[in-house]
Design a protein around this motif. Structure first.
Motif, PDB file in Angstrom:
ATOM      1  N   LEU A 171       9.723 -12.798  40.316  1.00 38.93           N
ATOM      2  CA  LEU A 171       9.077 -13.212  39.059  1.00 38.93           C
ATOM      3  C   LEU A 171       8.544 -14.633  39.150  1.00 38.93           C
ATOM      4  CD1 LEU A 171      11.750 -11.998  36.443  1.00 38.93           C
ATOM      5  CD2 LEU A 171       9.930 -10.661  37.568  1.00 38.93           C
ATOM      6  N   ARG A 172       7.345 -14.871  38.560  1.00 44.87           N
ATOM      7  CA  ARG A 172       6.855 -16.239  38.393  1.00 44.87           C
ATOM      8  C   ARG A 172       7.535 -16.798  37.150  1.00 44.87           C
ATOM      9  NH1 ARG A 172       0.474 -16.797  38.014  1.00 44.87           N
ATOM     10  NH2 ARG A 172       0.782 -18.992  38.528  1.00 44.87           N
ATOM     11  N   ALA A 173       8.120 -17.994  37.287  1.00 42.19           N
ATOM     12  CA  ALA A 173       8.822 -18.584  36.140  1.00 42.19           C
ATOM     13  C   ALA A 173       7.853 -18.787  34.977  1.00 42.19           C
ATOM     14  CB  ALA A 173       9.433 -19.923  36.536  1.00 42.19           C
ATOM     15  N   GLY A 174       8.311 -18.414  33.800  1.00 49.37           N
ATOM     16  CA  GLY A 174       7.452 -18.584  32.621  1.00 49.37           C
ATOM     17  C   GLY A 174       8.213 -19.204  31.468  1.00 49.37           C
ATOM     18  N   VAL A 175       7.499 -19.927  30.622  1.00 50.46           N
ATOM     19  CA  VAL A 175       8.116 -20.525  29.430  1.00 50.46           C
ATOM     20  C   VAL A 175       7.652 -19.807  28.160  1.00 50.46           C
ATOM     21  CG1 VAL A 175       8.448 -22.815  30.462  1.00 50.46           C
ATOM     22  CG2 VAL A 175       6.301 -22.285  29.270  1.00 50.46           C
ATOM     23  N   GLY A 176       6.703 -18.891  28.318  1.00 47.26           N
ATOM     24  CA  GLY A 176       6.239 -18.105  27.176  1.00 47.26           C
ATOM     25  C   GLY A 176       5.665 -16.806  27.682  1.00 47.26           C
ATOM     26  N   LEU A 177       5.665 -15.790  26.824  1.00 48.45           N
ATOM     27  CA  LEU A 177       5.076 -14.487  27.181  1.00 48.45           C
ATOM     28  C   LEU A 177       4.640 -13.818  25.878  1.00 48.45           C
ATOM     29  CD1 LEU A 177       4.545 -12.648  29.679  1.00 48.45           C
ATOM     30  CD2 LEU A 177       6.704 -11.487  29.120  1.00 48.45           C
ATOM     31  N   PRO A 218       0.365  -9.089  24.298  1.00 45.46           N
ATOM     32  CA  PRO A 218      -0.825  -8.565  25.005  1.00 45.46           C
ATOM     33  C   PRO A 218      -0.716  -8.674  26.531  1.00 45.46           C
ATOM     34  CG  PRO A 218      -1.500  -9.871  23.119  1.00 45.46           C
ATOM     35  CD  PRO A 218      -0.016 -10.074  23.263  1.00 45.46           C
ATOM     36  N   GLN A 219       0.095  -9.619  27.019  1.00 39.02           N
ATOM     37  CA  GLN A 219       0.254  -9.783  28.464  1.00 39.02           C
ATOM     38  C   GLN A 219       1.036  -8.632  29.108  1.00 39.02           C
ATOM     39  OE1 GLN A 219       1.719 -14.072  28.098  1.00 39.02           O
ATOM     40  NE2 GLN A 219       0.566 -14.129  30.021  1.00 39.02           N
ATOM     41  N   VAL A 220       1.709  -7.848  28.261  1.00 41.48           N
ATOM     42  CA  VAL A 220       2.356  -6.640  28.794  1.00 41.48           C
ATOM     43  C   VAL A 220       1.673  -5.410  28.184  1.00 41.48           C
ATOM     44  CG1 VAL A 220       4.557  -7.686  29.458  1.00 41.48           C
ATOM     45  CG2 VAL A 220       4.241  -6.865  27.104  1.00 41.48           C
ATOM     46  N   GLY A 229      -1.741 -23.025  33.422  1.00 44.33           N
ATOM     47  CA  GLY A 229      -1.927 -21.791  34.171  1.00 44.33           C
ATOM     48  C   GLY A 229      -1.572 -20.666  33.213  1.00 44.33           C
ATOM     49  N   CYS A 230      -1.543 -19.469  33.732  1.00 47.25           N
ATOM     50  CA  CYS A 230      -1.205 -18.321  32.882  1.00 47.25           C
ATOM     51  C   CYS A 230      -0.742 -17.185  33.792  1.00 47.25           C
ATOM     52  CB  CYS A 230      -2.435 -17.880  32.078  1.00 47.25           C
ATOM     53  SG  CYS A 230      -2.147 -16.484  30.969  1.00 47.25           S
ATOM     54  N   LEU A 231       0.326 -16.514  33.379  1.00 52.55           N
ATOM     55  CA  LEU A 231       0.835 -15.410  34.199  1.00 52.55           C
ATOM     56  C   LEU A 231      -0.189 -14.279  34.302  1.00 52.55           C
ATOM     57  CD1 LEU A 231       4.565 -15.263  33.028  1.00 52.55           C
ATOM     58  CD2 LEU A 231       3.634 -16.317  35.104  1.00 52.55           C
ATOM     59  N   SER A 232      -1.156 -14.289  33.389  1.00 55.21           N
ATOM     60  CA  SER A 232      -2.185 -13.241  33.416  1.00 55.21           C
ATOM     61  C   SER A 232      -3.451 -13.685  34.133  1.00 55.21           C
ATOM     62  CB  SER A 232      -2.534 -12.813  31.980  1.00 55.21           C
ATOM     63  OG  SER A 232      -1.397 -12.216  31.373  1.00 55.21           O
ATOM     64  N   GLN A 254       0.925 -22.985  21.230  1.00 53.19           N
ATOM     65  CA  GLN A 254      -0.519 -22.795  21.059  1.00 53.19           C
ATOM     66  C   GLN A 254      -1.087 -21.884  22.134  1.00 53.19           C
ATOM     67  OE1 GLN A 254      -2.715 -26.568  19.631  1.00 53.19           O
ATOM     68  NE2 GLN A 254      -0.665 -27.314  20.164  1.00 53.19           N
ATOM     69  N   HIS A 255      -0.567 -22.022  23.374  1.00 52.33           N
ATOM     70  CA  HIS A 255      -1.001 -21.148  24.467  1.00 52.33           C
ATOM     71  C   HIS A 255      -0.673 -19.689  24.134  1.00 52.33           C
ATOM     72  CE1 HIS A 255      -1.483 -20.193  28.939  1.00 52.33           C
ATOM     73  NE2 HIS A 255      -0.822 -19.137  28.501  1.00 52.33           N
ATOM     74  N   GLU A 256       0.528 -19.470  23.576  1.00 52.76           N
ATOM     75  CA  GLU A 256       0.936 -18.088  23.237  1.00 52.76           C
ATOM     76  C   GLU A 256       0.137 -17.538  22.063  1.00 52.76           C
ATOM     77  OE1 GLU A 256       3.048 -18.755  26.378  1.00 52.76           O
ATOM     78  OE2 GLU A 256       2.475 -16.841  25.524  1.00 52.76           O
ATOM     79  N   ILE A 257      -0.041 -18.364  21.024  1.00 54.53           N
ATOM     80  CA  ILE A 257      -0.785 -17.902  19.838  1.00 54.53           C
ATOM     81  C   ILE A 257      -2.232 -17.572  20.227  1.00 54.53           C
ATOM     82  CG2 ILE A 257      -1.683 -18.615  17.574  1.00 54.53           C
ATOM     83  CD1 ILE A 257       1.012 -20.213  17.286  1.00 54.53           C
ATOM     84  N   ASP A 258      -2.788 -18.368  21.168  1.00 58.34           N
ATOM     85  CA  ASP A 258      -4.138 -18.056  21.668  1.00 58.34           C
ATOM     86  C   ASP A 258      -4.186 -16.624  22.213  1.00 58.34           C
ATOM     87  OD1 ASP A 258      -5.592 -20.343  21.097  1.00 58.34           O
ATOM     88  OD2 ASP A 258      -5.625 -21.095  23.160  1.00 58.34           O
ATOM     89  N   HIS A 259      -3.171 -16.233  22.975  1.00 58.91           N
ATOM     90  CA  HIS A 259      -3.148 -14.877  23.556  1.00 58.91           C
ATOM     91  C   HIS A 259      -3.274 -13.808  22.466  1.00 58.91           C
ATOM     92  CE1 HIS A 259      -2.541 -15.197  27.863  1.00 58.91           C
ATOM     93  NE2 HIS A 259      -1.487 -15.989  27.727  1.00 58.91           N
ATOM     94  N   LEU A 260      -2.692 -14.083  21.303  1.00 59.67           N
ATOM     95  CA  LEU A 260      -2.693 -13.079  20.216  1.00 59.67           C
ATOM     96  C   LEU A 260      -4.085 -12.948  19.602  1.00 59.67           C
ATOM     97  CD1 LEU A 260       0.716 -14.049  18.554  1.00 59.67           C
ATOM     98  CD2 LEU A 260       0.282 -12.511  20.487  1.00 59.67           C
TER      99      LEU A 260
END
Ligand SMILES: O=CN(O)C[C@@H](CC1CCCC1)C(=O)N1NCCC[C@H]1C(=O)Nc1ccccn1
Ligand code: NI
Length: 186
Positions: A55-61, A64-66, A112-115, A155-161
């Motif tokens: 796994l790539r370490a993440g601080v948010g998910l 939509p990324q899944v 960066g972004c896991l996606s 903000q990075h996570e809310i952007d994904h939504l």
């Protein structure tokens, strides 16, 4: 358990869609999704476990990324020092930024972004401080004021939504310029 193979990559339309509001009480499916997303963050931040599962370490998910277009994201901001509590850890459902500083904030090293598999260099100017209103897993409405790194992560996570990816905010001509009053931090 969510693995890297389950993480949708840039190019999939779900990452460019407006996610749907989540209704309460949460369905079994939504409860499992939330638990799985938070579990990914916990496991990925443990170097040994991350290695074991690749796994790539993440601080948010964000959902939509899944591949789930729902207004839900897990956030686990690691604490600076193991003695201190995490600055912000929760599953944010139907999140709304209800106020923000005029002053921008940005990560010195960019984002960066896991996606997004390729690196996209440049500053990602965001609000340095936000007041975030969201519902937690119990459906309770929470209102939190965040600043600097925890604010950037949310903000990075809310952007994904809302179908927005971090590099949408990078100035193509001058990727490493930011408004002069931008708070820059590690
Ligand atoms: O939407 C959610 N994502 O795309 C996962 C992202 C979210 C962060 C990117 C910038 C702000 C939020 C994520 O966590 N990363 N981005 C790609 C690889 C690195 C990784 C990361 O920053 N890891 C990390 C940082 C500190 C401590 C431990 N791990
Ligand atoms: Ni991301």
């Amino acid at each position: 358990m969510i693995l890297m193979k389950d993480i949708v990559r840039d190019g999939d339309p779900v990452l460019r869609s407006e996610a749907k509001q989540v209704t309460f009480p949460l369905s079994e499916e939504d409860q499992k999704l939330a638990a799985d997303m938070m579990e990914y963050l916990v496991v990925s931040q443990d170097p040994e476990q991350a290695k074991k599962y690749g796994l790539r370490a993440g601080v948010g998910l964000a959902a939509p990324q899944v591949g789930v277009s729902k207004m839900m994201a897990a956030v686990l901001v690691p604490s600076e020092d193991p003695e201190k509590a995490s600055p912000f850890t929760d599953v944010i459902i139907n999140p709304v930024i209800i106020s923000n500083s005029v002053q921008p904030g940005a990560l010195l090293e960019g984002e960066g972004c896991l996606s997004v598999d390729e690196d996209v260099p440049g500053y990602v100017p965001r609000h340095d401080r936000i007041t975030l209103r969201y519902q937690n897993l119990d459906g309770e409405t929470k209102k939190v004021r965040l600043r600097d790194y925890p604010a950037i992560v949310c903000q990075h996570e809310i952007d994904h939504l809302h179908g927005i990816l971090f590099y949408d905010h990078i100035d193509k001509e001058h990727p490493f310029t930011a408004p002069e009053d931008t708070v820059m931090f590690e």
